[in-house]
Design a protein around this motif. Structure first.
Motif, PDB file in Angstrom:
ATOM      1  N   ALA A  40      23.608  75.272   4.069  1.00  0.00           N
ATOM      2  CA  ALA A  40      23.499  75.830   5.420  1.00  0.00           C
ATOM      3  C   ALA A  40      24.212  74.940   6.434  1.00  0.00           C
ATOM      4  N   LEU A  41      24.032  73.627   6.297  1.00  0.00           N
ATOM      5  CA  LEU A  41      24.717  72.703   7.199  1.00  0.00           C
ATOM      6  C   LEU A  41      26.227  72.734   6.994  1.00  0.00           C
ATOM      7  N   VAL A  66      19.092  78.394  23.897  1.00  0.00           N
ATOM      8  CA  VAL A  66      17.929  78.095  24.727  1.00  0.00           C
ATOM      9  C   VAL A  66      16.902  79.220  24.663  1.00  0.00           C
ATOM     10  N   LEU A  67      17.379  80.461  24.756  1.00  0.00           N
ATOM     11  CA  LEU A  67      16.459  81.603  24.791  1.00  0.00           C
ATOM     12  C   LEU A  67      15.763  81.819  23.456  1.00  0.00           C
ATOM     13  N   PHE A  68      16.479  81.548  22.359  1.00  0.00           N
ATOM     14  CA  PHE A  68      15.906  81.806  21.040  1.00  0.00           C
ATOM     15  C   PHE A  68      15.125  80.624  20.485  1.00  0.00           C
ATOM     16  N   ALA A  69      15.114  79.502  21.191  1.00  0.00           N
ATOM     17  CA  ALA A  69      14.361  78.342  20.694  1.00  0.00           C
ATOM     18  C   ALA A  69      12.880  78.651  20.487  1.00  0.00           C
ATOM     19  N   PRO A  70      12.183  79.304  21.462  1.00  0.00           N
ATOM     20  CA  PRO A  70      10.774  79.655  21.200  1.00  0.00           C
ATOM     21  C   PRO A  70      10.623  80.666  20.068  1.00  0.00           C
ATOM     22  N   VAL A  71      11.577  81.589  19.968  1.00  0.00           N
ATOM     23  CA  VAL A  71      11.523  82.595  18.898  1.00  0.00           C
ATOM     24  C   VAL A  71      11.668  81.930  17.540  1.00  0.00           C
ATOM     25  N   ALA A  72      12.560  80.931  17.459  1.00  0.00           N
ATOM     26  CA  ALA A  72      12.789  80.246  16.192  1.00  0.00           C
ATOM     27  C   ALA A  72      11.540  79.523  15.702  1.00  0.00           C
ATOM     28  N   SER A  73      10.709  79.057  16.618  1.00  0.00           N
ATOM     29  CA  SER A  73       9.461  78.400  16.207  1.00  0.00           C
ATOM     30  C   SER A  73       8.361  79.396  15.876  1.00  0.00           C
ATOM     31  N   TRP A  74       8.492  80.627  16.381  1.00  0.00           N
ATOM     32  CA  TRP A  74       7.464  81.641  16.148  1.00  0.00           C
ATOM     33  C   TRP A  74       7.753  82.496  14.915  1.00  0.00           C
ATOM     34  N   LEU A  75       9.032  82.729  14.626  1.00  0.00           N
ATOM     35  CA  LEU A  75       9.391  83.625  13.525  1.00  0.00           C
ATOM     36  C   LEU A  75       8.833  83.190  12.161  1.00  0.00           C
ATOM     37  N   PRO A  76       8.874  81.899  11.795  1.00  0.00           N
ATOM     38  CA  PRO A  76       8.321  81.528  10.483  1.00  0.00           C
ATOM     39  C   PRO A  76       6.855  81.899  10.312  1.00  0.00           C
ATOM     40  N   ARG A 111       8.193  81.403   6.109  1.00  0.00           N
ATOM     41  CA  ARG A 111       9.263  80.408   6.194  1.00  0.00           C
ATOM     42  C   ARG A 111      10.458  80.777   5.329  1.00  0.00           C
ATOM     43  N   ARG A 112      10.211  81.197   4.108  1.00  0.00           N
ATOM     44  CA  ARG A 112      11.307  81.547   3.212  1.00  0.00           C
ATOM     45  C   ARG A 112      12.085  82.750   3.743  1.00  0.00           C
ATOM     46  N   GLN A 113      11.351  83.767   4.225  1.00  0.00           N
ATOM     47  CA  GLN A 113      12.018  84.949   4.759  1.00  0.00           C
ATOM     48  C   GLN A 113      12.836  84.619   6.004  1.00  0.00           C
ATOM     49  N   THR A 114      12.362  83.671   6.820  1.00  0.00           N
ATOM     50  CA  THR A 114      13.114  83.291   8.007  1.00  0.00           C
ATOM     51  C   THR A 114      14.380  82.534   7.623  1.00  0.00           C
ATOM     52  N   CYS A 115      14.326  81.739   6.555  1.00  0.00           N
ATOM     53  CA  CYS A 115      15.546  81.102   6.051  1.00  0.00           C
ATOM     54  C   CYS A 115      16.562  82.152   5.616  1.00  0.00           C
ATOM     55  N   LEU A 116      16.092  83.204   4.973  1.00  0.00           N
ATOM     56  CA  LEU A 116      16.991  84.290   4.577  1.00  0.00           C
ATOM     57  C   LEU A 116      17.544  85.008   5.802  1.00  0.00           C
ATOM     58  N   LEU A 117      16.710  85.160   6.832  1.00  0.00           N
ATOM     59  CA  LEU A 117      17.188  85.767   8.077  1.00  0.00           C
ATOM     60  C   LEU A 117      18.302  84.915   8.686  1.00  0.00           C
ATOM     61  N   PHE A 118      18.161  83.594   8.632  1.00  0.00           N
ATOM     62  CA  PHE A 118      19.226  82.714   9.115  1.00  0.00           C
ATOM     63  C   PHE A 118      20.529  82.987   8.376  1.00  0.00           C
ATOM     64  N   CYS A 119      20.472  83.064   7.051  1.00  0.00           N
ATOM     65  CA  CYS A 119      21.688  83.314   6.270  1.00  0.00           C
ATOM     66  C   CYS A 119      22.322  84.641   6.660  1.00  0.00           C
ATOM     67  N   THR A 157      15.158  74.326  12.807  1.00  0.00           N
ATOM     68  CA  THR A 157      13.689  74.358  12.744  1.00  0.00           C
ATOM     69  C   THR A 157      13.156  74.880  11.404  1.00  0.00           C
ATOM     70  N   VAL A 158      13.690  76.002  10.931  1.00  0.00           N
ATOM     71  CA  VAL A 158      12.984  76.721   9.873  1.00  0.00           C
ATOM     72  C   VAL A 158      13.123  76.041   8.522  1.00  0.00           C
ATOM     73  N   PHE A 159      14.272  75.422   8.226  1.00  0.00           N
ATOM     74  CA  PHE A 159      14.419  74.771   6.925  1.00  0.00           C
ATOM     75  C   PHE A 159      13.494  73.571   6.805  1.00  0.00           C
ATOM     76  N   GLU A 160      13.356  72.819   7.878  1.00  0.00           N
ATOM     77  CA  GLU A 160      12.418  71.694   7.854  1.00  0.00           C
ATOM     78  C   GLU A 160      10.980  72.179   7.712  1.00  0.00           C
ATOM     79  N   ALA A 161      10.647  73.280   8.393  1.00  0.00           N
ATOM     80  CA  ALA A 161       9.299  73.832   8.269  1.00  0.00           C
ATOM     81  C   ALA A 161       9.032  74.306   6.847  1.00  0.00           C
ATOM     82  N   TRP A 162      10.038  74.925   6.230  1.00  0.00           N
ATOM     83  CA  TRP A 162       9.905  75.389   4.843  1.00  0.00           C
ATOM     84  C   TRP A 162       9.654  74.197   3.915  1.00  0.00           C
TER      85      TRP A 162
END
Length: 426
Positions: A41-42, A78-88, A93-101, A135-140
């Motif tokens: 991902a990086l 900036v706007l999606f930062a709160p969403v990124a912490s809420w989506l997992p 967490r795994r599904q949010t990683c897939l959403l990132f991809c 956010t999400v990969f570290e949370a996973w």
């Protein structure tokens, strides 16, 4: 400059290779899986850095227009930062990683367009993806490390130390590779963005790999997944076909639907009754009965939907029988899933179950559409009959899978209700 970048890459790679590692084999397997996914991902993110501005200039946009594109990307971060912490928490967490991809791949695809508003959309998706990446990969990983595998928390910095060191090397390497494809091979500034898409696809594969390993390592899980894919895919086909089969004969569809739901409720009631004292029938046996009833239902429908000789009463009876089978099937398969699929991997394994399920349903409906659209006026009804015959064949395959599951788990206490004796016990 090239020699400097190359030497920096070699030095950073050497430092990463000489890092100390925890000796625990289970931890190292988990860490290796995470590092493969996260570093890919990086890598995809770094590939897009060198040629973003040049791409916009290549499309002949003014500097003020390019500035607006950059502002859109930063504002979306900036706007999606709160969403990124809420989506997992909402998706997992795994599904949010897939959403990132997915979102980052779409962001890369938008770079093929020279439409200004399409590029703005790409920047917005890029901002969302960047917020998720941080956010999400570290949370996973932390969730898997602490809650799933129960590794010591002191080992967490070991993994993220590896990430930090490899991240620098990836940044240097991404610049070299981007330059190779964009300049030396003459593919233009859009090439690095397209090159990021396969990396994101492989990243998604590694995110899903944990569930696939569980699926392939336990034959019981594989057989149960096969039964679920076959049974539930034909239900999608049934949902599509029951109305066109019955509606030409004028029944009140609302009443018919209520009768079908009542049959399903009767099946669920029958399951609870059969698994309670004094009967204590095993859920596996009731799953076999459900698949067998579904097979007979579709077998009946192949004869009640003959073109020119429809039998709506027999078709309705077959549909009621199928709903009765559904009422038996769902609690039985839920019980078995709870016993053979590990709780910490259930979401990932069930996602793999659903993949062939939806694929079979889509292929079936596409085959029906192709047969109906290519048939003459006198053959238009044969497609439905052939589809029901195919569903009967799929139920026969599901029945064989259930029998194989019985054979594998004949003396398996996990597949039985508590308090019942295994084969051979007195």
């Amino acid at each position: 400059m090239f020699v400097t970048a190359y030497l920096a890459f070699i030095v950073l790679a050497g430092l990463c290779a000489t890092q100390t590692a925890v000796a625990n084999p289970a931890f190292r397997r988990f860490q290796k899986l995470f590092l493969k996914a996260y570093l890919l991902a990086l890598w995809a993110d770094w590939l897009q850095g060198p040629y973003l501005y040049k791409l916009y200039r290549h499309y002949n946009f003014l500097e003020s227009q390019i500035a607006i594109l950059y502002v859109c990307g930063l504002a979306s971060c900036v706007l999606f930062a709160p969403v990124a912490s809420w989506l997992p928490q909402f998706l997992g967490r795994r599904q949010t990683c897939l959403l990132f991809c997915l979102t980052y791949s779409v962001c890369c695809i938008t770079k093929l367009s020279q439409d200004y508003f399409m590029l703005i959309l790409g920047r917005v998706l890029g901002g969302l993806s960047t917020s998720l990446l941080t956010t999400v990969f570290e949370a996973w990983y932390v969730h898997g490390h602490v809650d799933v595998h129960d590794f010591p928390k002191e080992w967490i910095p070991v993994t993220f130390g590896k990430v930090a060191d490899w991240n620098h090397g990836l940044a240097v390497g991404a610049g070299l590779v981007a330059n190779l494809f964009a300049e030396w091979l003459g593919l233009g500034p859009v090439a690095p963005f397209l090159l990021a898409i396969p990396s994101l696809a492989v990243c998604a594969w590694f995110v899903c790999l944990d569930g696939l390993r569980c699926l392939l390592s336990d034959r019981r899980v594989m057989l149960l997944g096969g039964v679920q894919a076959l049974f539930e895919s034909v239900l999608y086909i049934f949902i599509f076909l029951w109305t066109p089969v019955l509606d030409p004969h004028g029944p009140p569809l609302g009443i018919v639907f209520s009768c079908l739901m009542a049959a399903s409720m009767a099946g669920s009631t029958l399951f609870r009754l059969a698994t309670s004292a004094p009967y204590r029938l095993q859920p596996g046996h009731l799953l076999c009965l459900a698949v067998l009833l579904a097979f007979f239902s579709f077998f009946m429908l192949t004869f009640s939907t003959v073109p020119g000789q429809p039998r709506p009463r027999e078709s309705l009876l077959a549909f009621l029988l199928l709903e009765l089978a559904c009422g038996l099937y769902f609690p039985a398969v839920s019980f078995l899933q709870g016993r053979v699929v590990p709780m910490e991997r259930r979401a990932a394994v069930l996602a793999w179950f659903r993949l062939p399920l939806h694929l079979l349903a889509c292929l079936g409906l596409l085959a029906l559409h192709g047969e109906v659209s290519g048939a003459g006026a006198g053959e238009a009804g044969s497609g439905t009959r052939h589809m029901f015959a195919g569903c009967a064949g799929m139920m026969l395959a599901a029945l064989l899978a259930v029998v194989s599951l019985f054979t594998v788990g004949r003396n398996d206490a996990d597949l039985r209700l508590e308090g019942t004796k295994l084969e051979g016990e007195i």
